[in-house]
Design a protein around this motif. Structure first.
Motif, PDB file in Angstrom:
ATOM      1  N   PHE A 181     -46.119  10.267  -7.531  1.00  0.00           N
ATOM      2  CA  PHE A 181     -47.115  11.564  -7.845  1.00  0.00           C
ATOM      3  C   PHE A 181     -46.793  11.558  -9.432  1.00  0.00           C
ATOM      4  O   PHE A 181     -45.838  12.155 -10.087  1.00  0.00           O
ATOM      5  CB  PHE A 181     -46.608  12.759  -7.362  1.00  0.00           C
ATOM      6  CG  PHE A 181     -46.597  12.658  -5.783  1.00  0.00           C
ATOM      7  CD1 PHE A 181     -47.652  13.146  -5.095  1.00  0.00           C
ATOM      8  CD2 PHE A 181     -45.646  12.213  -4.982  1.00  0.00           C
ATOM      9  CE1 PHE A 181     -47.781  12.955  -3.844  1.00  0.00           C
ATOM     10  CE2 PHE A 181     -45.509  12.238  -3.621  1.00  0.00           C
ATOM     11  CZ  PHE A 181     -46.695  12.360  -2.989  1.00  0.00           C
ATOM     12  N   PRO A 182     -47.937  11.264 -10.266  1.00  0.00           N
ATOM     13  CA  PRO A 182     -47.410  11.403 -11.931  1.00  0.00           C
ATOM     14  C   PRO A 182     -47.494  12.935 -12.287  1.00  0.00           C
ATOM     15  O   PRO A 182     -48.257  13.714 -11.649  1.00  0.00           O
ATOM     16  CB  PRO A 182     -48.572  10.808 -12.369  1.00  0.00           C
ATOM     17  CG  PRO A 182     -49.331   9.742 -11.197  1.00  0.00           C
ATOM     18  CD  PRO A 182     -49.054  10.700  -9.903  1.00  0.00           C
ATOM     19  N   GLY A 183     -46.605  13.259 -13.227  1.00  0.00           N
ATOM     20  CA  GLY A 183     -46.753  14.702 -13.531  1.00  0.00           C
ATOM     21  C   GLY A 183     -47.891  14.812 -14.532  1.00  0.00           C
ATOM     22  O   GLY A 183     -48.385  13.804 -15.036  1.00  0.00           O
ATOM     23  N   MET A 206     -34.247  15.598 -23.378  1.00  0.00           N
ATOM     24  CA  MET A 206     -34.952  15.393 -22.234  1.00  0.00           C
ATOM     25  C   MET A 206     -34.304  15.560 -21.087  1.00  0.00           C
ATOM     26  O   MET A 206     -32.937  15.302 -20.994  1.00  0.00           O
ATOM     27  CB  MET A 206     -35.420  14.017 -22.227  1.00  0.00           C
ATOM     28  CG  MET A 206     -36.286  13.326 -21.203  1.00  0.00           C
ATOM     29  SD  MET A 206     -36.509  11.685 -21.216  1.00  0.00           S
ATOM     30  CE  MET A 206     -37.493  11.651 -22.754  1.00  0.00           C
ATOM     31  N   ALA A 207     -34.848  16.093 -19.994  1.00  0.00           N
ATOM     32  CA  ALA A 207     -33.932  16.460 -18.642  1.00  0.00           C
ATOM     33  C   ALA A 207     -33.685  15.174 -17.951  1.00  0.00           C
ATOM     34  O   ALA A 207     -34.442  14.274 -18.327  1.00  0.00           O
ATOM     35  CB  ALA A 207     -34.812  17.188 -17.861  1.00  0.00           C
ATOM     36  N   ASP A 208     -32.643  15.069 -17.194  1.00  0.00           N
ATOM     37  CA  ASP A 208     -32.057  14.006 -16.576  1.00  0.00           C
ATOM     38  C   ASP A 208     -33.306  13.650 -15.462  1.00  0.00           C
ATOM     39  O   ASP A 208     -33.963  14.606 -15.126  1.00  0.00           O
ATOM     40  CB  ASP A 208     -30.648  14.334 -15.770  1.00  0.00           C
ATOM     41  CG  ASP A 208     -29.796  14.448 -16.856  1.00  0.00           C
ATOM     42  OD1 ASP A 208     -29.776  14.093 -17.970  1.00  0.00           O
ATOM     43  OD2 ASP A 208     -28.764  15.267 -16.527  1.00  0.00           O
ATOM     44  N   THR A 209     -33.371  12.428 -14.876  1.00  0.00           N
ATOM     45  CA  THR A 209     -33.988  12.073 -13.869  1.00  0.00           C
ATOM     46  C   THR A 209     -33.056  12.519 -12.578  1.00  0.00           C
ATOM     47  O   THR A 209     -31.839  11.880 -12.631  1.00  0.00           O
ATOM     48  CB  THR A 209     -34.455  10.702 -13.910  1.00  0.00           C
ATOM     49  OG1 THR A 209     -35.095  10.424 -15.068  1.00  0.00           O
ATOM     50  CG2 THR A 209     -35.063  10.161 -12.475  1.00  0.00           C
ATOM     51  N   ILE A 252     -37.287  11.383  -6.100  1.00  0.00           N
ATOM     52  CA  ILE A 252     -36.836  10.982  -7.378  1.00  0.00           C
ATOM     53  C   ILE A 252     -37.759  11.703  -8.554  1.00  0.00           C
ATOM     54  O   ILE A 252     -38.904  11.680  -8.185  1.00  0.00           O
ATOM     55  CB  ILE A 252     -36.758   9.535  -7.914  1.00  0.00           C
ATOM     56  CG1 ILE A 252     -36.197   8.771  -6.645  1.00  0.00           C
ATOM     57  CG2 ILE A 252     -36.183   9.250  -9.186  1.00  0.00           C
ATOM     58  CD1 ILE A 252     -36.379   7.471  -6.561  1.00  0.00           C
ATOM     59  N   SER A 253     -37.159  12.684  -9.316  1.00  0.00           N
ATOM     60  CA  SER A 253     -38.078  13.435 -10.094  1.00  0.00           C
ATOM     61  C   SER A 253     -37.435  13.487 -11.628  1.00  0.00           C
ATOM     62  O   SER A 253     -36.510  13.300 -11.932  1.00  0.00           O
ATOM     63  CB  SER A 253     -38.062  14.786  -9.904  1.00  0.00           C
ATOM     64  OG  SER A 253     -38.699  15.511 -10.613  1.00  0.00           O
ATOM     65  N   GLY A 254     -38.481  13.142 -12.583  1.00  0.00           N
ATOM     66  CA  GLY A 254     -38.080  13.062 -13.927  1.00  0.00           C
ATOM     67  C   GLY A 254     -38.607  12.015 -14.765  1.00  0.00           C
ATOM     68  O   GLY A 254     -39.585  11.125 -14.215  1.00  0.00           O
ATOM     69  N   ALA A 255     -38.436  11.962 -16.046  1.00  0.00           N
ATOM     70  CA  ALA A 255     -39.165  10.848 -16.947  1.00  0.00           C
ATOM     71  C   ALA A 255     -38.839   9.305 -16.458  1.00  0.00           C
ATOM     72  O   ALA A 255     -39.750   8.409 -16.532  1.00  0.00           O
ATOM     73  CB  ALA A 255     -38.904  11.053 -18.248  1.00  0.00           C
ATOM     74  N   GLY A 256     -37.714   9.132 -15.693  1.00  0.00           N
ATOM     75  CA  GLY A 256     -37.474   7.785 -15.266  1.00  0.00           C
ATOM     76  C   GLY A 256     -37.642   7.550 -13.913  1.00  0.00           C
ATOM     77  O   GLY A 256     -37.105   6.719 -13.338  1.00  0.00           O
ATOM     78  N   ALA A 257     -38.630   8.493 -13.289  1.00  0.00           N
ATOM     79  CA  ALA A 257     -38.615   8.129 -11.809  1.00  0.00           C
ATOM     80  C   ALA A 257     -39.387   7.120 -11.467  1.00  0.00           C
ATOM     81  O   ALA A 257     -39.049   6.305 -10.483  1.00  0.00           O
ATOM     82  CB  ALA A 257     -39.410   9.706 -11.156  1.00  0.00           C
ATOM     83  N   PHE A 258     -40.452   6.925 -12.045  1.00  0.00           N
ATOM     84  CA  PHE A 258     -41.243   5.552 -11.709  1.00  0.00           C
ATOM     85  C   PHE A 258     -40.403   4.275 -12.168  1.00  0.00           C
ATOM     86  O   PHE A 258     -40.362   3.479 -11.195  1.00  0.00           O
ATOM     87  CB  PHE A 258     -42.465   5.724 -12.547  1.00  0.00           C
ATOM     88  CG  PHE A 258     -43.652   6.587 -12.197  1.00  0.00           C
ATOM     89  CD1 PHE A 258     -43.174   7.524 -10.939  1.00  0.00           C
ATOM     90  CD2 PHE A 258     -44.640   6.831 -12.720  1.00  0.00           C
ATOM     91  CE1 PHE A 258     -44.030   8.425 -10.657  1.00  0.00           C
ATOM     92  CE2 PHE A 258     -45.600   7.607 -12.323  1.00  0.00           C
ATOM     93  CZ  PHE A 258     -45.308   8.601 -10.972  1.00  0.00           C
TER      94      PHE A 258
END
Length: 426
Positions: A64-66, A1-4, A22-28
């Motif tokens: 902004f959800p991916g 998994m890519a870093d946030t 902030i971008s990535g799976a942990g952004a929210f």
């Protein structure tokens, strides 16, 4: 998994507003730890940003959800006050969270490419747009960033795919012992390949976009003390080169970037082209001057002798000096440092010549790498063949070359080189 990842994406503070992405799976989760409950997607909400209970700032927060985001991942923007201390405090708070790190240069755009939000041609256009300093650069870069190059290349790829499908069909229905018994099918494929090759070559015949990116190279050359450095200073309207009556003052190339009439120019002052000299430094300077003359897009020749290039703009320099008031046959324009009208006339001539060296607004503008791939495709499509299997191979080569322009088979090194041109936060 890519870093946030996170970074300030607006201009360097202080500013009225600073946008931290902030971008990535942990952004929210990362944003929620600072701002509490996030507002609904794509709606701005005013939130207090806190770290360990300490108030950092009041900011507008957007989520902004991916995959429907700029990067194709979950993305949050914090619109903070733009003071240095505020930005530093928010960035420190994000850095303290496990699993978050500061973004590398161009990493947000690189993720957009990897996640299919943009293609490589659009990314290159965006890089040029960020670096644009003239109107012509902006127009060409915006065209690429908005997908004009991509649409043209994709259209060519689709045509290659259709031709390849015709070849496959011909091979499937041919007799095993003789796959060349359908001359009508072969002729149709050949004509289609040649027509596509001609269309690509027509685009390659247009000026490259690189002159807009790097500047139109204008070289001032001539014998020592012919007024090159003085003219350079007048053209750029500042003392960029040392002016002296002493022969050989300019020993190396002096390059000055300047914008005029919406076009970028790179003006180069060169060492005087003297005869044989025992000075090794002067010899190097003269050699570099000759090389600059060969590489120039436009050559300004200030000598009284015939220019070394037939396309040179031959100037009668120092026309206000004693004994030089008469313009002899040969030079096309007289210039004098203290006569602004002559400098304006020279700029008008340079701009007119330069217009033919840069792509027109209504034409497709390709960069060096894109042109190289298109040339490879055009050659493969135009290559004669007698066997459908060979024709199929030429189509495969063309498809691969065109696909590379959109990044469909890009290497990590190439991507590193491209995104190294971006700033952190983009």
């Amino acid at each position: 998994m890519a870093d946030t990842i996170f970074a300030t994406s607006s201009g360097r503070p202080p500013a009225a507003i600073a946008i931290i992405r902030i971008s990535g799976a942990g952004a929210f989760d990362a944003a929620s730890r600072m701002a509490g409950k996030l507002p609904p997607p794509r709606r701005a909400g005013l939130r207090q940003l806190r770290h360990d209970g300490v108030l950092l700032d009041e900011a507008l927060v957007l989520a902004f959800p991916g995959p429907a985001s700029a990067t194709g991942e979950d993305l949050v923007e914090l619109h903070c006050h733009g003071g240095r201390a505020v930005v530093a405090a928010v960035e420190r708070s994000l850095s303290a969270q496990s699993g978050l790190r500061l973004a590398n240069a161009g990493e947000f755009t690189r993720r957009a490419l990897i996640n299919g939000r943009i293609d490589l041609a659009e990314a290159e256009g965006l890089a040029d747009l960020l670096a644009a300093e003239t109107e012509a650069q902006r127009v060409a870069a915006m065209s690429a960033a908005e997908g004009r190059v991509s649409r043209a290349i994709q259209g060519w790829i689709d045509r290659v795919a259709m031709l390849a499908a015709q070849v496959e069909a011909a091979l499937d229905f041919a007799d095993e012992d003789d796959v060349e018994d359908d001359p009508a099918a072969m002729g149709q494929v050949r004509s289609g390949m040649q027509l596509l090759s001609d269309d690509i070559e027509a685009v390659l015949a247009q000026p490259p976009v690189d002159r807009l990116r790097d500047g139109i190279r204008v070289v001032l050359a001539g014998p020592p003390n012919s007024g090159k450095s003085t003219l350079l200073n007048r053209l750029v309207e500042r003392e960029a080169a040392i002016v002296s009556p002493i022969s050989g003052t300019t020993r190396d190339r002096i390059e000055v970037a300047v914008a005029h009439a919406g076009l970028p120019f790179l003006l180069t002052d060169t060492a005087g082209l003297a005869g044989a000299t025992a000075d090794p430094i002067e010899r190097i300077g003269i050699a570099r001057a000759h090389r600059a003359i060969e590489e120039a897009d436009l050559l300004l020749w200030l000598g009284d002798e015939t220019p070394p290039r037939r396309d040179a703009i031959w100037l009668h320099a120092r026309s206000d000096a004693v004994g030089r008031d008469h313009v002899p046959a040969g030079p096309m324009l007289a210039v004098a440092a203290d006569h602004p009208t002559t400098i304006a006339a020279l700029w008008k001539l340079l701009t007119s010549r330069a217009q033919d060296l840069v792509p027109r607004v209504d034409h497709l503008a390709l960069g060096t790498t894109q042109r190289r791939q298109c040339h490879t495709a055009a050659l493969a499509l135009a290559e004669p063949w007698a066997d459908l299997l060979i024709g199929a191979e030429h189509l495969r080569v063309a498809h691969s070359a065109l696909a590379a322009i959109l990044g469909l088979n890009s290497t990590e090194h190439m991507l590193d080189t491209l995104f190294g041109r971006f700033c952190i936060g983009k």
